[in-house]
Design a protein around this motif. Structure first.
Motif, PDB file in Angstrom:
ATOM      1  N   GLU A 105       0.473  14.327   1.158  1.00  0.00           N
ATOM      2  CA  GLU A 105       0.382  13.907   2.553  1.00  0.00           C
ATOM      3  C   GLU A 105       0.707  15.015   3.537  1.00  0.00           C
ATOM      4  O   GLU A 105       0.032  15.172   4.540  1.00  0.00           O
ATOM      5  CB  GLU A 105       1.415  12.800   2.827  1.00  0.00           C
ATOM      6  N   LEU A 163       2.628  11.814  -3.946  1.00  0.00           N
ATOM      7  CA  LEU A 163       2.055  11.341  -2.672  1.00  0.00           C
ATOM      8  C   LEU A 163       2.657  12.103  -1.488  1.00  0.00           C
ATOM      9  O   LEU A 163       1.945  12.539  -0.579  1.00  0.00           O
ATOM     10  CB  LEU A 163       2.295   9.823  -2.509  1.00  0.00           C
ATOM     11  N   LYS A 164       3.988  12.287  -1.526  1.00  0.00           N
ATOM     12  CA  LYS A 164       4.649  12.952  -0.394  1.00  0.00           C
ATOM     13  C   LYS A 164       4.083  14.348  -0.189  1.00  0.00           C
ATOM     14  O   LYS A 164       3.783  14.741   0.930  1.00  0.00           O
ATOM     15  CB  LYS A 164       6.171  13.072  -0.619  1.00  0.00           C
ATOM     16  N   VAL A 203       5.258  10.295   9.847  1.00  0.00           N
ATOM     17  CA  VAL A 203       4.159   9.559   9.221  1.00  0.00           C
ATOM     18  C   VAL A 203       4.416   9.370   7.719  1.00  0.00           C
ATOM     19  O   VAL A 203       4.139   8.320   7.157  1.00  0.00           O
ATOM     20  CB  VAL A 203       2.804  10.264   9.501  1.00  0.00           C
ATOM     21  N   ALA A 204       4.998  10.378   7.089  1.00  0.00           N
ATOM     22  CA  ALA A 204       5.327  10.235   5.667  1.00  0.00           C
ATOM     23  C   ALA A 204       6.595   9.377   5.540  1.00  0.00           C
ATOM     24  O   ALA A 204       7.645   9.719   6.062  1.00  0.00           O
ATOM     25  CB  ALA A 204       5.549  11.602   5.047  1.00  0.00           C
ATOM     26  N   GLN A 249       6.517  -1.502   5.620  1.00  0.00           N
ATOM     27  CA  GLN A 249       7.406  -0.992   6.654  1.00  0.00           C
ATOM     28  C   GLN A 249       7.007  -1.562   8.008  1.00  0.00           C
ATOM     29  O   GLN A 249       7.807  -2.132   8.719  1.00  0.00           O
ATOM     30  CB  GLN A 249       7.337   0.543   6.672  1.00  0.00           C
ATOM     31  N   SER A 250       5.732  -1.394   8.343  1.00  0.00           N
ATOM     32  CA  SER A 250       5.257  -1.785   9.675  1.00  0.00           C
ATOM     33  C   SER A 250       5.048  -3.280   9.806  1.00  0.00           C
ATOM     34  O   SER A 250       5.133  -3.829  10.897  1.00  0.00           O
ATOM     35  CB  SER A 250       3.929  -1.095   9.960  1.00  0.00           C
ATOM     36  N   GLY A 251       4.734  -3.924   8.702  1.00  0.00           N
ATOM     37  CA  GLY A 251       4.376  -5.354   8.766  1.00  0.00           C
ATOM     38  C   GLY A 251       3.003  -5.557   9.395  1.00  0.00           C
ATOM     39  O   GLY A 251       2.623  -6.673   9.736  1.00  0.00           O
ATOM     40  N   VAL A 262      -1.647   1.544   9.254  1.00  0.00           N
ATOM     41  CA  VAL A 262      -3.077   1.483   8.973  1.00  0.00           C
ATOM     42  C   VAL A 262      -3.566   0.058   9.182  1.00  0.00           C
ATOM     43  O   VAL A 262      -3.482  -0.780   8.276  1.00  0.00           O
ATOM     44  CB  VAL A 262      -3.381   1.988   7.546  1.00  0.00           C
ATOM     45  N   CYS A 305       0.840  -1.200   0.000  1.00  0.00           N
ATOM     46  CA  CYS A 305       0.000   0.000   0.000  1.00  0.00           C
ATOM     47  C   CYS A 305       0.874   1.248   0.000  1.00  0.00           C
ATOM     48  O   CYS A 305       1.977   1.237   0.550  1.00  0.00           O
ATOM     49  CB  CYS A 305      -0.860   0.062   1.265  1.00  0.00           C
ATOM     50  N   GLY A 306       0.323   2.318  -0.537  1.00  0.00           N
ATOM     51  CA  GLY A 306       0.949   3.641  -0.438  1.00  0.00           C
ATOM     52  C   GLY A 306       2.367   3.653  -0.980  1.00  0.00           C
ATOM     53  O   GLY A 306       2.658   3.170  -2.083  1.00  0.00           O
ATOM     54  N   THR A 307       3.248   4.216  -0.181  1.00  0.00           N
ATOM     55  CA  THR A 307       4.644   4.330  -0.582  1.00  0.00           C
ATOM     56  C   THR A 307       5.260   2.959  -0.877  1.00  0.00           C
ATOM     57  O   THR A 307       6.024   2.793  -1.839  1.00  0.00           O
ATOM     58  CB  THR A 307       5.414   5.054   0.542  1.00  0.00           C
ATOM     59  N   ALA A 308       4.915   1.983  -0.061  1.00  0.00           N
ATOM     60  CA  ALA A 308       5.468   0.639  -0.274  1.00  0.00           C
ATOM     61  C   ALA A 308       5.019   0.092  -1.632  1.00  0.00           C
ATOM     62  O   ALA A 308       5.745  -0.675  -2.278  1.00  0.00           O
ATOM     63  CB  ALA A 308       5.045  -0.283   0.862  1.00  0.00           C
ATOM     64  N   ILE A 355       5.288  -6.057   0.647  1.00  0.00           N
ATOM     65  CA  ILE A 355       6.210  -5.049   1.200  1.00  0.00           C
ATOM     66  C   ILE A 355       5.456  -4.180   2.191  1.00  0.00           C
ATOM     67  O   ILE A 355       4.398  -3.632   1.875  1.00  0.00           O
ATOM     68  CB  ILE A 355       6.815  -4.191   0.073  1.00  0.00           C
ATOM     69  N   GLN A 363      13.281  -0.338   1.372  1.00  0.00           N
ATOM     70  CA  GLN A 363      12.504  -1.288   0.556  1.00  0.00           C
ATOM     71  C   GLN A 363      13.111  -1.416  -0.837  1.00  0.00           C
ATOM     72  O   GLN A 363      13.247  -2.514  -1.379  1.00  0.00           O
ATOM     73  CB  GLN A 363      11.047  -0.811   0.449  1.00  0.00           C
TER      74      GLN A 363
HETATM   75  C1  F6R Z   1       3.220   7.234   2.839  1.00  0.00           C
HETATM   76  C2  F6R Z   1       3.031   6.181   3.809  1.00  0.00           C
HETATM   77  C3  F6R Z   1       1.968   5.174   3.552  1.00  0.00           C
HETATM   78  C4  F6R Z   1       2.526   3.768   3.822  1.00  0.00           C
HETATM   79  C5  F6R Z   1       1.411   2.731   3.680  1.00  0.00           C
HETATM   80  C6  F6R Z   1       1.922   1.328   3.916  1.00  0.00           C
HETATM   81  O1  F6R Z   1       4.221   8.120   3.218  1.00  0.00           O
HETATM   82  O2  F6R Z   1       3.684   6.119   4.810  1.00  0.00           O
HETATM   83  O3  F6R Z   1       1.486   5.280   2.251  1.00  0.00           O
HETATM   84  O4  F6R Z   1       3.563   3.515   2.928  1.00  0.00           O
HETATM   85  O5  F6R Z   1       0.397   3.002   4.612  1.00  0.00           O
HETATM   86  O6  F6R Z   1       2.487   1.190   5.171  1.00  0.00           O
HETATM   87  P1  F6R Z   1       3.410  -0.058   5.507  1.00  0.00           P
HETATM   88  O7  F6R Z   1       4.655   0.079   4.705  1.00  0.00           O
HETATM   89  O8  F6R Z   1       3.658   0.025   6.983  1.00  0.00           O
HETATM   90  O9  F6R Z   1       2.619  -1.271   5.114  1.00  0.00           O
END
Ligand code: F6R
Length: 624
Positions: free
Chosen positions: A505, A501-502, A415-416, A365-367, A621, A318-321, A363, A424
């Motif tokens: 946001e 996106l950046k 958050v961004a 970040q948070s898993g 999220v 999702c999103g940046t990932a 992919i 990644q």
């Molecule tokens: C954008 C951002 C979000 C996350 C997305 C996925 O700056 O932070 O778009 O990339 O919510 O989050 P993870 O990588 O934690 O699954």
């Protein structure tokens, strides 16, 4: 989303809870609160609409003495507007039971109707409040209303009532509960929403994320779905939802709490942008074939034979990932390896097309991103193997995936997402190099050159960061604009999306990222005189085409900032240039994204936006 903290012990309970909430604010920050109990069965509830700083002020102005256990919560609203009434913790009718919750209780309307019919009075619009009232019912059914009930009876009753409450809930939840009549125990449960306990000496912690209590302990136990914890100051017992005791291993977190501090930067986002060379270096370290042995294979358990056998890769995120996934798709396709990339929340029917030959690369970040986890489960059900690329040890994604490739970016608080994206990308380049070498798409000499080029990236990132002042100037020049366009092609097209996106946001302005060739098929109509257009145009196979697309945009009035290298600058005509160091065409996204991150940062700074905590967003999220 939402952050949960819990503490039991002899230290300053309120301070620990509030400090933990500050560290979890990235999960949501529209209202917050704490509830603590003292040894005399009194319960104190403090809630505010707004940020944790306001809660801190309230708790300082009206301190609670003698608190020995409590829970805290910082909210990202799902059911019910952000307000003090809807802020957690929520209580039952007696005011003795207190609950904090992250997730969504899907059957809350059914439960609420029944509870209201039974005389319960609700004070909020939240789904969470039903849990407190349900607990009140369960406690009643266990006949412990009398104040005289003996202390040794209280704990098993609290636990059993909690177990029965949890059994009635449908949906996703991480919850923690306090009962003022049982100050010696906190209870917690997890289903589809992260929860972790921290093991201290004579004190223990509960949180949505380790960063809440890393200052006090690094020894943690992650709860799995369907597990509960009974947390006392001298020990923790773990149970299944059926009430069966279960043994759990603790892990030691390597992050230091100071790694999550701002370190002299005005914002976490800026600090994290500056940590990107290190993030990439840490992610690559010791993992590069043919230079560094086969560490990557040993870590992930992905053998050369498996890599050869994969029929296609399917990236999801999702999103940046997701933008990292798009870079991955182009990179793998460049090596002749079929690859697809999808937004996890739109994976629905495609999941059914997965099979044993597909390697799903998830992919996150948070898993913990709910959409990504759901897509992973669907893909697994269809028979695919899943490789997780994540920054978070012990996250749900790592436990559900067949293979894990960690990025080693350290905690990302802004958050961004910035440095996590670079991590990644580095992981994707590692993976692609390994796949290409295993499948013969790179000869050993080419694989060596690929590895050497990749190893230069951290230094080139440092050089790119030296352009910060110029980028800041360009951003300030356009800061008043309400519209921004970002264009590029091929492997940098996802970077145009990421740039847009950046800025959306953190500056709340309208921005669009487009495949440059697609502009003439419609979007070019929105260009007006003076509209800022950021064009990512490093040297590469699409440079001439980019030059043409930039001319088309200029002819309609666009004011172009070109992200180029010294060689491509000769082909591109723009009013401003950000000149990046040169690297191989395929590696350019790891550099071109940096000016766009900084551009977004400085536009937001000029607009005085709350950069680390943009409105309406949460970092993790965990709802679909
Ligand atoms: C954008 C951002 C979000 C996350 C997305 C996925 O700056 O932070 O778009 O990339 O919510 O989050 P993870 O990588 O934690 O699954």
């Amino acid at each position: 989303m939402c952050g949960i903290t819990g503490y039991i012990g002899d230290n300053k309970t309120t301070d620990i809870l509030v400090d933990g909430l500050k560290r979890l604010e990235y999960r949501g920050y529209d209202s917050c609160g704490i509830a603590v109990v003292d040894g005399k069965n009194s319960l104190y509830l403090k809630r505010v609409s707004g940020r944790v700083d306001a809660l801190d002020k309230l708790v300082t102005a009206e301190p609670v003495k003698g608190a020995q256990a409590g829970v805290g919560h910082t909210r990202w609203a799902t059911h019910g507007a952000p307000s003090e009434d809807n802020a957690h913790p929520h209580t039952d009718c007696t005011g003795q039971v207190v609950v904090v919750h992250n997730g969504i209780i899907e059957n809350y309307l059914d439960l609420k109707e029944k509870l209201q019919a039974g005389g319960h009075k609700f004070k909020s619009e939240t789904d969470t409040e039903v849990i407190a009232h349900l607990m009140e019912e369960k406690l009643k059914s266990l006949h412990v209303q009398e104040k005289s009930a003996r202390a040794e009876m209280i704990e098993p009753v609290f636990f059993e009532a909690f177990r029965r409450t949890v059994a009635d809930l449908k949906g996703s939840f991480a919850l923690s509960m306090v009962w003022s009549r049982c100050p010696a125990m906190l209870l917690a449960a997890r289903m589809h929403s992260p929860l972790v306990v921290g093991l201290g000496k004579g004190e223990n912690f509960i949180a949505s994320d380790v960063s809440a209590f890393l200052k006090y302990t690094k020894r943690v136990v992650f709860l799995n779905d369907g597990e509960m914890a009974a947390v006392k100051k001298d020990g923790i017992d773990f149970y299944t939802f059926a009430g069966k005791k279960t043994a759990k291993e603790s892990v030691t977190i390597q992050w230091d709490s100071t790694m999550a501090e701002k370190g002299g930067y005005k914002h976490f986002m800026l600090k994290e942008i500056h940590e990107q060379a290190e993030a990439v270096e840490n992610t690559l370290r010791g993992r590069l074939l043919p230079l560094g042995g086969n560490l990557l294979e040993t870590e992930m358990g992905l053998t050369a034979a498996t890599m050869k056998g994969v029929s296609a890769l399917q990236f999801i995120a999702c999103g940046t990932a997701y933008h990292a996934c798009l870079v991955g798709r182009v990179l793998f396709e460049n090596f002749g390896i079929p690859a697809h990339a999808d937004v996890a929340s739109e994976f629905t029917d495609r999941a059914k097309l997965m099979n044993k030959g597909t390697l799903v690369v998830a992919i996150s970040q948070s898993g913990e991103t709910a959409d990504t986890l759901f897509a992973v489960r669907e893909a697994k059900a269809a028979g695919a193997k899943v490789l997780a690329i994540t920054n978070t040890v012990g996250s749900t994604l790592t436990r559900e995936a067949d293979h894990v490739l960690y990025t080693h970016c350290g905690p990302e608080i802004g958050v961004a997402s910035t440095k996590a994206f670079l991590g990644q990308l580095a992981a994707i380049y590692l993976l692609a190099g390994h796949f290409a070498a295993a499948r013969g798409a790179l000869s050993s000499a080419e694989a060596r050159r690929y590895a050497e080029e990749l190893l230069k990236i951290p230094r080139l990132i440092e050089e790119t960061l030296e352009k910060e002042t110029e980028i800041a100037k360009a951003a300030e020049a356009f800061a008043a604009s309400e519209h921004f366009l970002f264009i590029s092609r091929h492997i940098n097209y996802p970077i145009a999306l990421e740039g847009a996106l950046k800025i959306k946001e953190i500056s709340y302005v309208h921005a669009e990222g487009y495949a440059a060739g697609e502009m003439k098929h419609g979007p070019i109509a929105i260009i007006y005189k003076g509209m800022p257009l950021l064009a990512v145009a490093p040297t590469g196979r699409t440079l001439e085409l980019m030059a043409g697309n930039i001319e088309e945009a200029k002819a309609r009035g666009a004011d172009v900032v070109a992200i180029v290298d010294a060689a491509s600058k000769k082909t591109i005509k723009a009013s401003r240039y950000i000149i990046l160091p040169e690297t191989g065409e395929l590696f350019t996204p790891m550099l071109t994204v940096i000016p766009l991150q900084l551009f977004a940062y400085y536009v937001a700074l000029a607009k005085k936006c709350d950069i680390d905590k943009p409105r309406n967003l949460a970092k993790s999220v965990t709802v679909r």
